[in-house]
Motif scaffolding. Sequence first.
Motif, PDB file in Angstrom:
ATOM      1  N   ILE A   1       0.833  -1.206   0.000  1.00 19.05           N
ATOM      2  CA  ILE A   1       0.000   0.000   0.000  1.00 19.05           C
ATOM      3  C   ILE A   1       0.872   1.262   0.000  1.00 19.05           C
ATOM      4  O   ILE A   1       0.631   2.200  -0.773  1.00 19.05           O
ATOM      5  CB  ILE A   1      -0.946  -0.006   1.215  1.00 19.05           C
ATOM      6  CG1 ILE A   1      -1.990  -1.116   1.060  1.00 19.05           C
ATOM      7  CG2 ILE A   1      -1.634   1.346   1.377  1.00 19.05           C
ATOM      8  CD1 ILE A   1      -2.852  -1.328   2.289  1.00 19.05           C
ATOM      9  N   THR A   2       1.903   1.297   0.862  1.00 20.33           N
ATOM     10  CA  THR A   2       2.750   2.499   0.937  1.00 20.33           C
ATOM     11  C   THR A   2       3.501   2.721  -0.376  1.00 20.33           C
ATOM     12  O   THR A   2       3.664   3.866  -0.817  1.00 20.33           O
ATOM     13  CB  THR A   2       3.752   2.411   2.105  1.00 20.33           C
ATOM     14  OG1 THR A   2       4.578   1.247   1.955  1.00 20.33           O
ATOM     15  CG2 THR A   2       3.028   2.369   3.439  1.00 20.33           C
ATOM     16  N   GLU A   3       3.924   1.638  -0.994  1.00 20.56           N
ATOM     17  CA  GLU A   3       4.615   1.797  -2.278  1.00 20.56           C
ATOM     18  C   GLU A   3       3.640   2.248  -3.365  1.00 20.56           C
ATOM     19  O   GLU A   3       3.984   3.076  -4.209  1.00 20.56           O
ATOM     20  CB  GLU A   3       5.295   0.481  -2.671  1.00 20.56           C
ATOM     21  CG  GLU A   3       6.516   0.154  -1.799  1.00 20.56           C
ATOM     22  CD  GLU A   3       7.299  -1.041  -2.317  1.00 20.56           C
ATOM     23  OE1 GLU A   3       6.699  -1.883  -3.026  1.00 20.56           O
ATOM     24  OE2 GLU A   3       8.504  -1.136  -2.004  1.00 20.56           O
TER      25      GLU A   3
ATOM     26  N   LEU B   1      -4.510   5.806  11.524  1.00 26.91           N
ATOM     27  CA  LEU B   1      -5.652   5.366  12.333  1.00 26.91           C
ATOM     28  C   LEU B   1      -6.475   6.554  12.808  1.00 26.91           C
ATOM     29  O   LEU B   1      -7.698   6.455  12.978  1.00 26.91           O
ATOM     30  CB  LEU B   1      -5.173   4.542  13.541  1.00 26.91           C
ATOM     31  CG  LEU B   1      -4.790   3.084  13.240  1.00 26.91           C
ATOM     32  CD1 LEU B   1      -4.019   2.480  14.405  1.00 26.91           C
ATOM     33  CD2 LEU B   1      -6.037   2.261  12.951  1.00 26.91           C
ATOM     34  N   ALA B   2      -5.806   7.690  13.017  1.00 25.09           N
ATOM     35  CA  ALA B   2      -6.511   8.890  13.475  1.00 25.09           C
ATOM     36  C   ALA B   2      -7.151   9.654  12.313  1.00 25.09           C
ATOM     37  O   ALA B   2      -7.979  10.538  12.530  1.00 25.09           O
ATOM     38  CB  ALA B   2      -5.538   9.805  14.217  1.00 25.09           C
ATOM     39  N   SER B   3      -6.783   9.291  11.089  1.00 25.76           N
ATOM     40  CA  SER B   3      -7.303   9.989   9.917  1.00 25.76           C
ATOM     41  C   SER B   3      -8.577   9.317   9.408  1.00 25.76           C
ATOM     42  O   SER B   3      -8.757   8.109   9.561  1.00 25.76           O
ATOM     43  CB  SER B   3      -6.261   9.983   8.795  1.00 25.76           C
ATOM     44  OG  SER B   3      -6.808  10.446   7.583  1.00 25.76           O
ATOM     45  N   LYS B   4      -9.471  10.095   8.827  1.00 22.96           N
ATOM     46  CA  LYS B   4     -10.692   9.546   8.231  1.00 22.96           C
ATOM     47  C   LYS B   4     -10.517   9.285   6.736  1.00 22.96           C
ATOM     48  O   LYS B   4     -11.442   8.829   6.068  1.00 22.96           O
ATOM     49  CB  LYS B   4     -11.856  10.508   8.457  1.00 22.96           C
ATOM     50  CG  LYS B   4     -12.225  10.672   9.927  1.00 22.96           C
ATOM     51  CD  LYS B   4     -13.428  11.589  10.105  1.00 22.96           C
ATOM     52  CE  LYS B   4     -13.783  11.727  11.576  1.00 22.96           C
ATOM     53  NZ  LYS B   4     -14.953  12.615  11.795  1.00 22.96           N
ATOM     54  N   ARG B   5      -9.334   9.569   6.228  1.00 24.98           N
ATOM     55  CA  ARG B   5      -9.064   9.398   4.801  1.00 24.98           C
ATOM     56  C   ARG B   5      -8.705   7.944   4.523  1.00 24.98           C
ATOM     57  O   ARG B   5      -7.808   7.370   5.142  1.00 24.98           O
ATOM     58  CB  ARG B   5      -7.889  10.300   4.403  1.00 24.98           C
ATOM     59  CG  ARG B   5      -7.507  10.203   2.931  1.00 24.98           C
ATOM     60  CD  ARG B   5      -6.209  10.942   2.653  1.00 24.98           C
ATOM     61  NE  ARG B   5      -5.055  10.294   3.287  1.00 24.98           N
ATOM     62  CZ  ARG B   5      -4.440  10.761   4.359  1.00 24.98           C
ATOM     63  NH1 ARG B   5      -4.842  11.877   4.934  1.00 24.98           N
ATOM     64  NH2 ARG B   5      -3.406  10.116   4.874  1.00 24.98           N
ATOM     65  N   PRO B   6      -9.396   7.280   3.590  1.00 25.95           N
ATOM     66  CA  PRO B   6      -9.051   5.887   3.270  1.00 25.95           C
ATOM     67  C   PRO B   6      -7.715   5.806   2.548  1.00 25.95           C
ATOM     68  O   PRO B   6      -7.332   6.726   1.823  1.00 25.95           O
ATOM     69  CB  PRO B   6     -10.206   5.431   2.365  1.00 25.95           C
ATOM     70  CG  PRO B   6     -10.716   6.694   1.741  1.00 25.95           C
ATOM     71  CD  PRO B   6     -10.543   7.767   2.793  1.00 25.95           C
ATOM     72  N   LEU B   7      -7.023   4.714   2.758  1.00 23.07           N
ATOM     73  CA  LEU B   7      -5.752   4.508   2.064  1.00 23.07           C
ATOM     74  C   LEU B   7      -5.985   4.077   0.620  1.00 23.07           C
ATOM     75  O   LEU B   7      -5.304   4.533  -0.294  1.00 23.07           O
ATOM     76  CB  LEU B   7      -4.931   3.435   2.790  1.00 23.07           C
ATOM     77  CG  LEU B   7      -4.373   3.814   4.166  1.00 23.07           C
ATOM     78  CD1 LEU B   7      -3.790   2.583   4.838  1.00 23.07           C
ATOM     79  CD2 LEU B   7      -3.303   4.893   4.026  1.00 23.07           C
ATOM     80  N   LEU B   8      -6.951   3.203   0.420  1.00 20.61           N
ATOM     81  CA  LEU B   8      -7.240   2.677  -0.906  1.00 20.61           C
ATOM     82  C   LEU B   8      -8.688   2.965  -1.271  1.00 20.61           C
ATOM     83  O   LEU B   8      -9.563   2.994  -0.392  1.00 20.61           O
ATOM     84  CB  LEU B   8      -7.003   1.154  -0.941  1.00 20.61           C
ATOM     85  CG  LEU B   8      -5.568   0.678  -0.678  1.00 20.61           C
ATOM     86  CD1 LEU B   8      -5.527  -0.844  -0.618  1.00 20.61           C
ATOM     87  CD2 LEU B   8      -4.607   1.199  -1.729  1.00 20.61           C
ATOM     88  N   PRO B   9      -8.989   3.167  -2.544  1.00 20.56           N
ATOM     89  CA  PRO B   9     -10.379   3.391  -2.947  1.00 20.56           C
ATOM     90  C   PRO B   9     -11.224   2.150  -2.663  1.00 20.56           C
ATOM     91  O   PRO B   9     -10.730   1.030  -2.693  1.00 20.56           O
ATOM     92  CB  PRO B   9     -10.293   3.658  -4.448  1.00 20.56           C
ATOM     93  CG  PRO B   9      -8.869   3.573  -4.822  1.00 20.56           C
ATOM     94  CD  PRO B   9      -8.059   3.186  -3.649  1.00 20.56           C
ATOM     95  N   LYS B  10     -12.499   2.370  -2.380  1.00 20.41           N
ATOM     96  CA  LYS B  10     -13.400   1.261  -2.118  1.00 20.41           C
ATOM     97  C   LYS B  10     -13.629   0.466  -3.407  1.00 20.41           C
ATOM     98  O   LYS B  10     -13.657   1.022  -4.504  1.00 20.41           O
ATOM     99  CB  LYS B  10     -14.733   1.771  -1.578  1.00 20.41           C
ATOM    100  CG  LYS B  10     -14.597   2.497  -0.236  1.00 20.41           C
ATOM    101  CD  LYS B  10     -13.982   1.597   0.820  1.00 20.41           C
ATOM    102  CE  LYS B  10     -13.759   2.326   2.131  1.00 20.41           C
ATOM    103  NZ  LYS B  10     -12.997   1.509   3.102  1.00 20.41           N
TER     104      LYS B  10
END
Length: 424
Positions: free
Chosen positions: A318-320, A343-352
């Motif tokens: 994911i980070t890459e 974890l504190a962010s509401k922004r998703p890492l990957l699109p749904k």
Amino acid sequence: MTDKGDSCAGAIERLVASGLSKDTVFHALYQQKVEIVLTAHPTEVNRRSILDKHERLKVALDALDGGEKTPYEQRQLEKALHTEIASIWETDELRRSKPTPVEEAVSGMAIVENVLWKAVPEFLRKLDDVTRIHLGKPLPLDAAPLKVASWMGGDRDGNPNVTPAVTRQVSMISRRAAARLFKKDITALRMNLSLTSGSPELSAIAGGVREPYRAVLADLEQKLDDTIQWADSEIRKAQGGSGAMPGGGPPVQPILMSEDLMEPLLVMHRSLCETGHIGIAEGDLSNTIRRLAAFGMAMTPLDIRQESTRHSEAVNAITEYLGLGSYLEWSEEKRREWLCQELASKRPLLPKNCDFKKMGFTDTVRDTLETFTLAAELAPGSLGAYVISQCQQASDVLAVSLLQMDAGVKEPLRVVPLFETLDD
């Protein structure tokens, strides 16, 4: 001759004698949760056929000890006993071929169906009797000090055969088994609860019919039938089929949440008590309610187990992909800092609903991420704990928490780290 000792009553008596108040002991008992976890060990688990034969053997032995019989009845019971013993003698007690994860899970469910389904409410009934006598309070019907879970179908640590599709299939097989067992209970209750008198609360949900208990139970029967059909369709989908319902269209009202079955059962129990039928309320209806509290509609929630490096590998992918660099090359301190920030962010890492394959992720990374996607899709209560084997540092726990959150798991699984070395 002395009376047989009672471990439940004896333990409670000793606690009260030590100076603890009855209320304190009762609260601790009501709040405790002991979980029996079924694990896969095919060389030690009796085959389902052997369990069935042992059960029939027990029934025959009980009948032989059950009082006077005619000579014919005695001969028939002895013949049944000899038949079962001969059958067991000639039956291989162990599997000689390695079972699939699904076969292992089905064998584990046989323990629930043949043993625990009857034993758990009997134990809770005994515990209720003990608390009434020694603590002055009945054990609440929804008390579930004993729970059952399973690793079979969820334990993927080092086993490539346990895929997300297998976990989905086993979860649905377990739900189907629960629905069948509860339907059997409900059908028996419908045959027995032919009373015409009921509370206003019961009359309201029954529609004012002459036999309110039977009306409510008939409705629950239909919903459990729907649940069985729904589970069948989900099993077919997990096996790669279409999952189409016979006759077309999905079932109308499958019961997914235990509360949807529990509430009408409790209404009927209150109605029986209010109308002077406490003895009937405390019979089979109470057993069904206690079973529902202990097993739920999932029957044996699955624990997921995976090795910590698989999560690190997934987070690294994911980070890459996001252009943040290699997570695997970060220090433990930097990993923890980034994980806590996300974890504190509401922004998703990957699109749904993204396609992990098109994103270039490896097969093992896709399998890991799809497991978390599955956890988000299954009905609440289907899964238990998320167990991390070879857990070595705080980031291993935080990574699982983040992957759950990013997958959209509404009721996150409790994370259980396994510490397998002194350094860990």
